[in-house]
Design a protein around this motif. Structure first.
Motif, PDB file in Angstrom:
ATOM      1  N   VAL A   9       2.392  22.373   0.004  1.00 51.41           N
ATOM      2  CA  VAL A   9       2.183  21.513   1.161  1.00 51.41           C
ATOM      3  C   VAL A   9       1.761  22.388   2.337  1.00 51.41           C
ATOM      4  O   VAL A   9       1.914  23.605   2.309  1.00 51.41           O
ATOM      5  CB  VAL A   9       3.471  20.725   1.525  1.00 51.41           C
ATOM      6  N   VAL A  10       1.218  21.749   3.357  1.00 50.52           N
ATOM      7  CA  VAL A  10       0.855  22.464   4.581  1.00 50.52           C
ATOM      8  C   VAL A  10       2.142  22.736   5.368  1.00 50.52           C
ATOM      9  O   VAL A  10       2.887  21.808   5.686  1.00 50.52           O
ATOM     10  CB  VAL A  10      -0.121  21.627   5.443  1.00 50.52           C
ATOM     11  N   VAL A  11       2.397  24.000   5.651  1.00 51.37           N
ATOM     12  CA  VAL A  11       3.577  24.374   6.428  1.00 51.37           C
ATOM     13  C   VAL A  11       3.151  24.648   7.864  1.00 51.37           C
ATOM     14  O   VAL A  11       2.249  25.460   8.109  1.00 51.37           O
ATOM     15  CB  VAL A  11       4.281  25.613   5.830  1.00 51.37           C
ATOM     16  N   ILE A  12       3.773  23.955   8.807  1.00 46.14           N
ATOM     17  CA  ILE A  12       3.440  24.112  10.220  1.00 46.14           C
ATOM     18  C   ILE A  12       4.698  24.550  10.972  1.00 46.14           C
ATOM     19  O   ILE A  12       5.711  23.858  10.956  1.00 46.14           O
ATOM     20  CB  ILE A  12       2.897  22.794  10.816  1.00 46.14           C
ATOM     21  N   ASP A  13       4.624  25.702  11.617  1.00 47.95           N
ATOM     22  CA  ASP A  13       5.768  26.228  12.359  1.00 47.95           C
ATOM     23  C   ASP A  13       5.844  25.612  13.747  1.00 47.95           C
ATOM     24  O   ASP A  13       4.812  25.390  14.407  1.00 47.95           O
ATOM     25  CB  ASP A  13       5.663  27.742  12.494  1.00 47.95           C
ATOM     26  N   THR A  14       7.076  25.371  14.209  1.00 45.98           N
ATOM     27  CA  THR A  14       7.291  24.893  15.578  1.00 45.98           C
ATOM     28  C   THR A  14       8.420  25.693  16.211  1.00 45.98           C
ATOM     29  O   THR A  14       9.231  26.308  15.523  1.00 45.98           O
ATOM     30  CB  THR A  14       7.670  23.401  15.614  1.00 45.98           C
ATOM     31  N   TYR A  15       8.481  25.644  17.523  1.00 43.48           N
ATOM     32  CA  TYR A  15       9.509  26.368  18.276  1.00 43.48           C
ATOM     33  C   TYR A  15      10.147  25.397  19.261  1.00 43.48           C
ATOM     34  O   TYR A  15       9.820  25.371  20.435  1.00 43.48           O
ATOM     35  CB  TYR A  15       8.863  27.547  18.995  1.00 43.48           C
ATOM     36  N   LEU A  16      11.036  24.548  18.725  1.00 46.46           N
ATOM     37  CA  LEU A  16      11.804  23.615  19.546  1.00 46.46           C
ATOM     38  C   LEU A  16      13.246  24.099  19.565  1.00 46.46           C
ATOM     39  O   LEU A  16      13.906  24.130  18.530  1.00 46.46           O
ATOM     40  CB  LEU A  16      11.730  22.194  18.978  1.00 46.46           C
ATOM     41  N   ALA A  17      13.725  24.494  20.737  1.00 48.75           N
ATOM     42  CA  ALA A  17      15.100  24.948  20.910  1.00 48.75           C
ATOM     43  C   ALA A  17      15.834  23.981  21.823  1.00 48.75           C
ATOM     44  O   ALA A  17      15.236  23.055  22.387  1.00 48.75           O
ATOM     45  CB  ALA A  17      15.110  26.354  21.510  1.00 48.75           C
ATOM     46  N   SER A  18      17.135  24.201  21.980  1.00 48.38           N
ATOM     47  CA  SER A  18      17.921  23.351  22.885  1.00 48.38           C
ATOM     48  C   SER A  18      17.374  23.404  24.306  1.00 48.38           C
ATOM     49  O   SER A  18      17.551  22.466  25.081  1.00 48.38           O
ATOM     50  CB  SER A  18      19.387  23.794  22.880  1.00 48.38           C
ATOM     51  N   GLU A  19      16.705  24.499  24.624  1.00 53.66           N
ATOM     52  CA  GLU A  19      16.205  24.693  25.999  1.00 53.66           C
ATOM     53  C   GLU A  19      14.789  24.171  26.211  1.00 53.66           C
ATOM     54  O   GLU A  19      14.301  24.175  27.342  1.00 53.66           O
ATOM     55  CB  GLU A  19      16.253  26.185  26.358  1.00 53.66           C
ATOM     56  N   GLY A  20      14.113  23.726  25.146  1.00 54.97           N
ATOM     57  CA  GLY A  20      12.774  23.186  25.342  1.00 54.97           C
ATOM     58  C   GLY A  20      11.881  23.395  24.123  1.00 54.97           C
ATOM     59  O   GLY A  20      12.210  24.130  23.197  1.00 54.97           O
ATOM     60  N   PHE A  21      10.731  22.731  24.143  1.00 53.18           N
ATOM     61  CA  PHE A  21       9.722  22.818  23.081  1.00 53.18           C
ATOM     62  C   PHE A  21       8.672  23.816  23.558  1.00 53.18           C
ATOM     63  O   PHE A  21       7.860  23.509  24.416  1.00 53.18           O
ATOM     64  CB  PHE A  21       9.115  21.438  22.854  1.00 53.18           C
ATOM     65  N   MET A  22       8.692  25.024  23.001  1.00 54.70           N
ATOM     66  CA  MET A  22       7.941  26.123  23.597  1.00 54.70           C
ATOM     67  C   MET A  22       6.621  26.457  22.923  1.00 54.70           C
ATOM     68  O   MET A  22       5.714  26.996  23.560  1.00 54.70           O
ATOM     69  CB  MET A  22       8.828  27.357  23.663  1.00 54.70           C
ATOM     70  N   ALA A  23       6.495  26.180  21.633  1.00 55.68           N
ATOM     71  CA  ALA A  23       5.278  26.585  20.926  1.00 55.68           C
ATOM     72  C   ALA A  23       5.173  25.829  19.613  1.00 55.68           C
ATOM     73  O   ALA A  23       6.164  25.318  19.093  1.00 55.68           O
ATOM     74  CB  ALA A  23       5.307  28.099  20.669  1.00 55.68           C
ATOM     75  N   PHE A  24       3.950  25.769  19.096  1.00 54.27           N
ATOM     76  CA  PHE A  24       3.734  25.175  17.767  1.00 54.27           C
ATOM     77  C   PHE A  24       2.485  25.792  17.152  1.00 54.27           C
ATOM     78  O   PHE A  24       1.613  26.312  17.855  1.00 54.27           O
ATOM     79  CB  PHE A  24       3.601  23.648  17.846  1.00 54.27           C
ATOM     80  N   GLN A  25       2.420  25.729  15.844  1.00 50.99           N
ATOM     81  CA  GLN A  25       1.259  26.243  15.125  1.00 50.99           C
ATOM     82  C   GLN A  25       0.097  25.282  15.324  1.00 50.99           C
ATOM     83  O   GLN A  25       0.187  24.106  14.984  1.00 50.99           O
ATOM     84  CB  GLN A  25       1.592  26.383  13.643  1.00 50.99           C
ATOM     85  N   ALA A  26      -0.991  25.804  15.868  1.00 51.98           N
ATOM     86  CA  ALA A  26      -2.102  24.936  16.259  1.00 51.98           C
ATOM     87  C   ALA A  26      -3.290  25.015  15.319  1.00 51.98           C
ATOM     88  O   ALA A  26      -4.246  24.244  15.460  1.00 51.98           O
ATOM     89  CB  ALA A  26      -2.562  25.275  17.683  1.00 51.98           C
ATOM     90  N   ARG A  27      -3.254  25.933  14.339  1.00 56.38           N
ATOM     91  CA  ARG A  27      -4.393  26.065  13.422  1.00 56.38           C
ATOM     92  C   ARG A  27      -3.903  26.584  12.077  1.00 56.38           C
ATOM     93  O   ARG A  27      -2.873  27.267  12.002  1.00 56.38           O
ATOM     94  CB  ARG A  27      -5.480  26.972  14.013  1.00 56.38           C
TER      95      ARG A  27
END
Length: 509
Positions: free
Chosen positions: A270-288
């Motif tokens: 499957v397509v694996v997409i990384d994200t960076y959502l922490a208790s302090e906020g949504f900071m980054a995600f895999q865009a490509r």
């Protein structure tokens, strides 16, 4: 033909072409300016004279000169605790409607991190940006008609006086827009179940009723959920239940240690997409799709700063030394580890979130999470970061043909000398002495400081293999199952002694 899916995919493609990105450096300075302006009349803003900072020619420099670093304990003891005593306008205007509970990876007690309406909206907007980025992935039109399994913590938030408390995934899920609810699984009723095992049991029972196209969640708990579904329906892999599963959106920890065991639960990749959502906020995600790195979100309520991740700047407890130098986005370098600092629309200021990151592409502002400041093992100068540990463990998986999704390590004294003792959560048979030797060699090759330490004060390496389930049970005992809960990769001697007693008791020793 998936008419609705084609329409949604077309709109996403159109949005991707129409929406232009702001200049990253200008966007970050504008975010900082807005944060300071909105908070200048709070108690925090007055104390650090935000109004004066806003008049400076170089606002980022004036900000870093005037405001010290804060970790959770420092900002909570000095500022955030006042919100629980009824004060308003403390570090952000008004009072937050939510507090995100985060036990993190270091103890039983939960942190209570404010989540404002501005932050809820910022998380929602970053979610929309991430959906927009799906235009860069080669997904079929009918994918956009499928349901999404969001495996987070319970959405049954605890009402306490004038606010609600829960984990950030539960807070986010409880604020899902109405138009998304038809796509959202496991649905409101099951999502409100507090007990993790009961919630997963209900998910397994209902799994065949849903047409899941994507899953989001922390790898360890997602893997456990999938195993429970496979076991409940007595099938070979999850695609026999969800044949249209195309995407797994991971986050919270590095996916690489779990990849081998995760893929064994699938009929096809499957397509694996990384994200960076922490208790302090949504900071980054895999865009490509060409990378596993994540793009920092630079125009949406979070201002970023970076401290070089070097032993001389880090205290033993993982906090920053007051004189540690800071680097702005403009001056970061590729492939160097940095301690991440954030200032946010929830009233966190120069806040040490505890993660270390490195830039894999400075021009695109893409990062990878490389570890935790508290997981930096530097007893007797070994200078081991989590990403080096992860890489070494992956080498073991390949060399010995086993899965090792979980591990923990401590520097302990044995016969008066320091050794590194590892517990590997292993699926498959492998000799512990051979694992220890291979692990030691891999780390020597990857880290010159470790190699020097092994020739001097670090006298040995030991490995104990246990079932990965032991790690899950440890989390259940010390924190709870599911949600944002992550296993601590490095323990101090005292915590490690507790861990060893727990393992022995579990194994009836």
């Amino acid at each position: 033909m998936a008419v609705i899916g084609s329409l949604i995919k077309g709109l996403i493609n159109l949005r991707d072409k129409v929406v232009s990105e702001a200049d990253p450096l200008e966007a970050q300075e504008e975010v900082l300016r807005e944060l300071l302006d909105k908070s200048k009349d709070t108690a925090f803003g007055k104390h650090y004279d935000f109004e004066e900072i806003l008049k400076a020619d170089d606002i980022p420099k004036a900000f870093s000169d005037k405001v010290p670093y804060f970790d959770y304990d420092k900002i909570n003891n000095e500022w955030w605790h006042k919100m629980h005593e009824g004060e308003v306008d403390v570090t952000w205007p008004g009072k937050p409607p939510y507090f995100a509970l985060s036990s993190g990876t270091t103890g039983k007690s939960s942190k209570r991190i404010p989540v404002t309406e501005d932050m809820v909206e910022a998380i929602r907007q970053t979610g929309i940006k991430q959906v927009g980025a799906l235009a860069n992935f080669d997904l079929p039109s009918d994918f956009f008609e499928k349901e999404i399994m969001m495996l987070g913590s319970s959405t049954d938030l605890q009402k306490i006086e004038d606010h609600e408390e829960g984990e950030i995934s539960g807070i986010s899920a409880s604020n899902i827009p109405f138009w998304f609810r038809n796509f959202y699984k496991p649905g409101v009723e099951i999502a409100e179940i507090e007990d993790w095992d009961e919630r997963v049991h209900e998910i397994a029972k209902n799994a065949k009723n849903w047409d899941i196209g994507a899953i989001t969640g922390i790898p360890s708990w997602t893997e456990l959920m999938i195993k429970k579904i496979i076991e409940h329906h007595n099938v070979n892999n999850i695609h026999e239940i969800w044949p249209n599963l195309e995407v797994y959106s991971t986050g919270g920890v590095a996916f690489e240690p779990y990849e081998k065991s995760f893929n064994e639960l699938l009929a096809h990749p499957v397509v694996v997409i990384d994200t960076y959502l922490a208790s302090e906020g949504f900071m980054a995600f895999q865009a490509r799709p060409e990378t596993r790195s994540m793009k920092l979100v630079l125009d949406n309520g979070i201002y970023f700063e970076f401290v070089p991740f070097k032993p001389e700047y880090i205290n033993e407890d993982g906090s920053l030394k007051p004189d540690a130098p800071v680097v702005t986005l403009e001056n970061v370098k590729e492939d160097e580890d940095y301690v991440l600092l954030i200032s946010t629309v929830s009233g966190a200021w120069r806040y040490l979130i505890g993660d270390t990151v490195k830039f894999t592409d400075v021009e695109r502002h893409e990062i990878k999470i490389t570890g935790r400041t508290k997981f930096f093992l530097n007893v007797v100068g070994s200078q081991l970061s989590v990403n080096k540990m992860n890489d070494a463990v992956q080498e073991l998986e390949e060399k010995f043909g086993v899965n090792i999704p979980e591990f923990t390590i401590a520097a302990i004294k044995k016969d008066g000398e320091f050794i590194h003792k590892w517990y590997l959560g292993t699926e498959g048979e492998a000799n512990e002495e051979e694992l220890a030797l291979a692990l030691d060699e891999a780390l020597k090759e990857a880290n010159k400081n470790y190699k020097v330490a092994r020739s001097k004060a670090l006298k040995g390496v030991e490995v104990v293999t246990v079932s990965p389930d032991v790690f899950h049970e440890w989390n259940a005992k010390n924190k709870k199952k599911g949600g944002q809960v992550k296993m601590e990769k490095v323990m101090n001697e005292e915590k490690f002694a507790e861990w060893e007693k727990f393992v022995q008791a579990l194994n009836g020793q």
